[in-house]
Design a protein around this motif. Structure first.
Motif, mmCIF file in Angstrom:
data_model
loop_
_atom_site.group_PDB
_atom_site.id
_atom_site.type_symbol
_atom_site.label_atom_id
_atom_site.label_comp_id
_atom_site.label_asym_id
_atom_site.label_seq_id
_atom_site.Cartn_x
_atom_site.Cartn_y
_atom_site.Cartn_z
ATOM 1 N N ILE A 248 0.874 -1.184 0.000
ATOM 2 C CA ILE A 248 0.000 0.000 0.000
ATOM 3 C C ILE A 248 0.909 1.230 0.000
ATOM 4 N N THR A 249 0.776 2.074 -1.001
ATOM 5 C CA THR A 249 1.658 3.249 -1.120
ATOM 6 C C THR A 249 0.881 4.560 -1.061
ATOM 7 N N GLN A 250 -0.446 4.463 -1.104
ATOM 8 C CA GLN A 250 -1.281 5.664 -0.969
ATOM 9 C C GLN A 250 -2.421 5.356 -0.011
ATOM 10 N N THR A 251 -2.781 6.319 0.789
ATOM 11 C CA THR A 251 -3.874 6.109 1.739
ATOM 12 C C THR A 251 -5.131 5.644 1.013
ATOM 13 N N ILE A 252 -5.691 4.540 1.496
ATOM 14 C CA ILE A 252 -6.962 4.047 0.957
ATOM 15 C C ILE A 252 -8.074 4.685 1.783
ATOM 16 N N LYS A 253 -9.030 5.316 1.136
ATOM 17 C CA LYS A 253 -10.150 5.921 1.849
ATOM 18 C C LYS A 253 -11.443 5.195 1.463
ATOM 19 N N ALA A 254 -12.212 4.842 2.465
ATOM 20 C CA ALA A 254 -13.448 4.103 2.206
ATOM 21 C C ALA A 254 -14.495 4.501 3.239
ATOM 22 N N THR A 255 -15.740 4.248 2.879
ATOM 23 C CA THR A 255 -16.867 4.530 3.774
ATOM 24 C C THR A 255 -17.774 3.312 3.829
ATOM 25 N N TYR A 256 -18.240 2.979 5.036
ATOM 26 C CA TYR A 256 -19.213 1.898 5.185
ATOM 27 C C TYR A 256 -20.386 2.420 6.010
ATOM 28 N N GLU A 257 -21.586 2.190 5.514
ATOM 29 C CA GLU A 257 -22.783 2.640 6.233
ATOM 30 C C GLU A 257 -23.398 1.476 7.002
ATOM 31 N N ASP A 258 -23.647 1.702 8.291
ATOM 32 C CA ASP A 258 -24.222 0.677 9.165
ATOM 33 C C ASP A 258 -25.545 1.215 9.719
ATOM 34 N N HIS A 259 -26.651 0.507 9.447
ATOM 35 C CA HIS A 259 -27.948 1.009 9.895
ATOM 36 C C HIS A 259 -28.195 0.768 11.382
ATOM 37 N N ASN A 260 -27.229 0.093 12.048
ATOM 38 C CA ASN A 260 -27.406 -0.202 13.477
ATOM 39 C C ASN A 260 -26.745 0.817 14.395
ATOM 40 N N ILE A 261 -26.095 1.832 13.837
ATOM 41 C CA ILE A 261 -25.346 2.746 14.702
ATOM 42 C C ILE A 261 -25.817 4.192 14.546
ATOM 43 N N GLN A 262 -25.492 4.991 15.561
ATOM 44 C CA GLN A 262 -25.798 6.422 15.511
ATOM 45 C C GLN A 262 -24.540 7.286 15.621
ATOM 46 N N ILE A 263 -23.479 6.690 16.162
ATOM 47 C CA ILE A 263 -22.228 7.445 16.331
ATOM 48 C C ILE A 263 -21.210 6.929 15.321
ATOM 49 N N PRO A 264 -20.651 7.800 14.503
ATOM 50 C CA PRO A 264 -19.662 7.342 13.523
ATOM 51 C C PRO A 264 -18.380 6.873 14.187
ATOM 52 N N MET A 265 -17.702 6.000 13.504
ATOM 53 C CA MET A 265 -16.406 5.494 13.976
ATOM 54 C C MET A 265 -15.379 5.696 12.870
ATOM 55 N N VAL A 266 -14.163 6.023 13.262
ATOM 56 C CA VAL A 266 -13.092 6.074 12.276
ATOM 57 C C VAL A 266 -12.158 4.899 12.555
ATOM 58 N N VAL A 267 -11.762 4.239 11.477
ATOM 59 C CA VAL A 267 -10.926 3.043 11.592
ATOM 60 C C VAL A 267 -9.674 3.241 10.738
ATOM 61 N N ALA A 268 -8.511 3.211 11.377
ATOM 62 C CA ALA A 268 -7.245 3.285 10.646
ATOM 63 C C ALA A 268 -6.583 1.909 10.700
ATOM 64 N N THR A 269 -6.278 1.360 9.533
ATOM 65 C CA THR A 269 -5.745 -0.005 9.496
ATOM 66 C C THR A 269 -4.453 -0.055 8.689
ATOM 67 N N TYR A 270 -3.452 -0.690 9.271
ATOM 68 C CA TYR A 270 -2.157 -0.863 8.619
ATOM 69 C C TYR A 270 -1.967 -2.357 8.325
ATOM 70 N N ARG A 271 -1.502 -2.667 7.124
ATOM 71 C CA ARG A 271 -1.197 -4.068 6.818
ATOM 72 C C ARG A 271 0.155 -4.416 7.433
ATOM 73 N N THR A 272 0.218 -5.536 8.117
ATOM 74 C CA THR A 272 1.437 -5.955 8.806
ATOM 75 C C THR A 272 1.889 -7.312 8.251
ATOM 76 N N PRO A 273 3.128 -7.705 8.522
ATOM 77 C CA PRO A 273 3.620 -8.961 7.942
ATOM 78 C C PRO A 273 3.078 -10.186 8.667
ATOM 79 N N SER A 274 3.416 -11.341 8.160
ATOM 80 C CA SER A 274 3.009 -12.606 8.769
ATOM 81 C C SER A 274 3.327 -12.625 10.252
#
Length: 441
Positions: A248-274
Motif C-alpha cells: 500500500i503506497t497511498q492512503t486508501i479511503k473508504a466509507t461503510y454505512e451501518d444502519h445499526n449505529i448512531q455514532i460514527p467510527m473512524v478506523v485506521a488499518t495498517y497491513r502488517t507482515p506474517s
C-alpha cells in the motif's frame, strides 16, 4: 542499593516465569501423516482432546466463501456411528464440554472430559475425521443456523461489519479479503457434492494435528491414538496456494454505512507482515504501547486528557500470511474523525523519531510476561497453543520460547519497525458511519 534489589527482583521474576511456564510435550507422526502432541499434566483429573485442521477461509474460492466456517458447524451433525443430534448428548452425558472455532487459517475442534473418558474423546474425534455424514439434511440445517448467526453477530449487531469492511479494502488478491462467515448466497448456491469434495480435500490426517493434554497414562493414550486414528487413510497432499499483495503506497479511503449505529467510527488499518516474523512481534509491542487498554498512550491522551473520543482502541489481526493493526475511535462532541487521526499520527511520529522511555519499555515487557503466563494458564489455552505453534508456526517449542523473542526486541527496533509499517500512505482510513437510508431488517 534499591536499584540493585529491583534489578535482582526483575531477573528472578523473569526466571520464575520461564520456569513456571515450561510446557513439557512429546510429539510424533502417525504413518498417515497425522501429527500428535501429548502434554501430560496430572494436576487435575481432566483431559482435553483437540484436532486442528490446516483449513480456513483463505482456502476457499471467491465464489464459494464461508465453507471452512460451515464445516465447523456441519461436522457436529453426526457420523456413521454417532447418530444425528447425538454428539452433544454423548459429550454432556459423560461430563464433558466441547466447542470449535474457525479463522482465516485453520479450524479447531476440542472436547474436555473427566480423565477416565479419554478413549471416548479420541473415538469421537476419529469419527469426525473418518466417518462424517455429509448429507442434504445436515447441510440444510446448518445453512439455517449460519444465516441466523450472520444476522445476529454481523448484520444486526452495531459495528458488526467493521472487520468485513476493513478486509475487503485491505486485500485485493489474497483470500483474506473476505470474512470467515462468508457469503450466504455462495452457501445457498453450493451443491452437496461441493461440500463433500471440500471435506475430502481438507479433512485428512496429514492436514491435521491431534493434541491430548491433561491427566492421562501416556502408553495407553498412544495405544488408543494408534487404534482410532492410525487406520485412517492418508489424503492427497494439499498444495497451498500463495497470494501476494502489492504494498500500500497511498492512503486508501473508504466509507461503510451501518444502519445499526448512531455514532460514527473512524478506523485506521495498517497491513502488517506474517505473524511468524520478528517484525510482527515488534508491531505487537507497538500496538500494546499505543492502544492496549486505558493506560495506553492513545487512550490517556485522546479519551482521558483531551476528551476527544468516547473510545479509542485497537485490534491486532495476527495471521499466517499477512496481519492487520486496526485502530478505531469514536469521536465525541464537536471533534471529528480527522481530529482523532491527527492525534494518532502525532503519537506514531513520536515512536518513529524518539526511543520510548525505559519506564514504558519495562512496562511493555511486564505486560507481555503477564500475557505469556495467561496464555498457558489453563489446559484449553495450552492445547490450542501447542496445535497452533505446530500447524501455523512449524515450531511447537515456541510455546516455551516465544517470550524470549519478545524480550530480545530493543527500543531501537520499535522505532525502526514503526517507520517501516506505520506511515499515513500505508493505511486504510475507513469512515464507519450511520446509514443514510432507513434501517432495514
Amino acid at each position: 542499593m534499591k536499584k540493585l534489589i529491583i534489578m535482582l527482583s526483575t531477573a528472578l521474576m523473569l526466571g520464575g516465569i520461564a520456569s513456571a511456564q515450561k510446557i513439557a510435550f512429546e510429539e510424533y507422526d502417525l504413518d498417515n501423516g497425522m501429527h500428535v502432541i501429548l502434554h501430560n499434566d496430572p494436576s487435575a483429573p481432566v483431559v482435553l482432546t483437540s484436532v486442528m485442521y490446516h483449513v480456513g477461509s483463505k482456502d476457499e474460492t471467491p465464489d464459494r466463501t464461508g465453507f471452512a466456517h460451515f464445516f465447523e458447524h456441519l461436522l457436529f451433525e453426526g457420523t456413521e456411528n454417532i447418530k444425528r443430534g447425538e454428539w452433544f448428548k454423548i459429550v454432556t452425558s459423560n461430563g464433558g464440554i466441547n466447542n470449535a472455532n474457525t479463522s482465516d487459517d485453520r479450524t479447531y475442534y476440542y472436547e474436555v472430559f473427566p480423565s477416565n473418558n479419554l478413549e471416548l474423546a479420541l473415538w469421537m474425534e476419529s469419527e469426525r475425521l473418518m466417518h462424517p455424514v455429509i448429507n442434504k439434511i445436515g447441510v440444510d440445517t446448518q445453512n439455517g443456523v449460519i444465516k441466523e448467526e450472520k444476522r445476529s453477530r454481523y448484520d444486526n449487531q452495531p459495528y458488526g461489519n467493521i472487520i468485513g469492511a476493513v478486509k475487503e479494502n485491505m486485500f485485493k488478491n489474497h483470500p483474506y479479503r473476505w470474512t470467515t462467515i462468508g457469503s450466504m448466497e455462495h452457501l445457498d448456491a453450493a451443491t452437496l457434492e461441493e461440500f463433500q469434495a471440500f471435506n475430502k480435500k481438507f479433512y485428512i490426517p496429514n492436514n491435521a494435528v491431534l493434541v491430548v493434554a491433561g491427566d492421562f497414562e501416556k502408553n495407553k493414550a498412544k495405544e488408543w491414538i494408534r487404534n482410532y486414528f492410525g487406520s485412517i487413510k492418508k489424503g492427497k497432499k494439499i498444495k497451498k496456494q500463495t497470494f501476494a499483495e502489492e504494498p500500500i503506497t497511498q492512503t486508501i479511503k473508504a466509507t461503510y454505512e451501518d444502519h445499526n449505529i448512531q455514532i460514527p467510527m473512524v478506523v485506521a488499518t495498517y497491513r502488517t507482515p506474517s505473524m511468524k516474523t520478528r517484525d510482527a512481534r515488534v508491531l505487537d509491542l507497538i500496538s500494546s504501547y499505543l492502544s492496549d487498554g486505558k493506560s495506553s498512550k492513545l487512550y490517556k491522551k485522546i479519551v482521558d486528557e483531551k476528551k476527544m473520543a468516547l473510545q479509542i482502541d485497537a485490534v491486532g489481526f495476527s495471521q499466517e500470511d499477512y496481519g492487520m493493526y486496526i485502530l478505531y475511535g469514536l469521536p465525541m462532541g464537536t471533534h471529528t474523525s480527522a481530529d482523532l487521526i491527527k492525534e494518532v499520527d502525532e503519537e506514531i511520529v513520536k515512536i518513529q523519531t524518539e526511543l520510548i522511555s525505559e519506564k514504558d519499555f519495562q512496562k511493555l515487557k511486564n505486560t507481555f510476561d503477564n500475557r505469556f503466563v495467561n496464555k498457558n494458564g489453563n489446559l484449553e489455552g495450552i492445547a490450542e497453543n501447542l496445535a497452533t505453534y505446530y500447524l501455523l508456526y512449524d515450531d511447537v517449542n515456541l510455546i516455551n520460547t516465544e517470550i524470549d523473542l519478545f524480550h530480545s526486541i530493543t527500543r531501537e527496533e520499535i522505532r525502526e519497525v514503526a517507520n517501516k509499517y506505520l506511515n499515513p500512505n500505508q493505511r486504510l482510513i475507513l469512515d464507519y458511519v450511520p446509514s443514510k437510508a432507513e434501517a432495514q431488517n
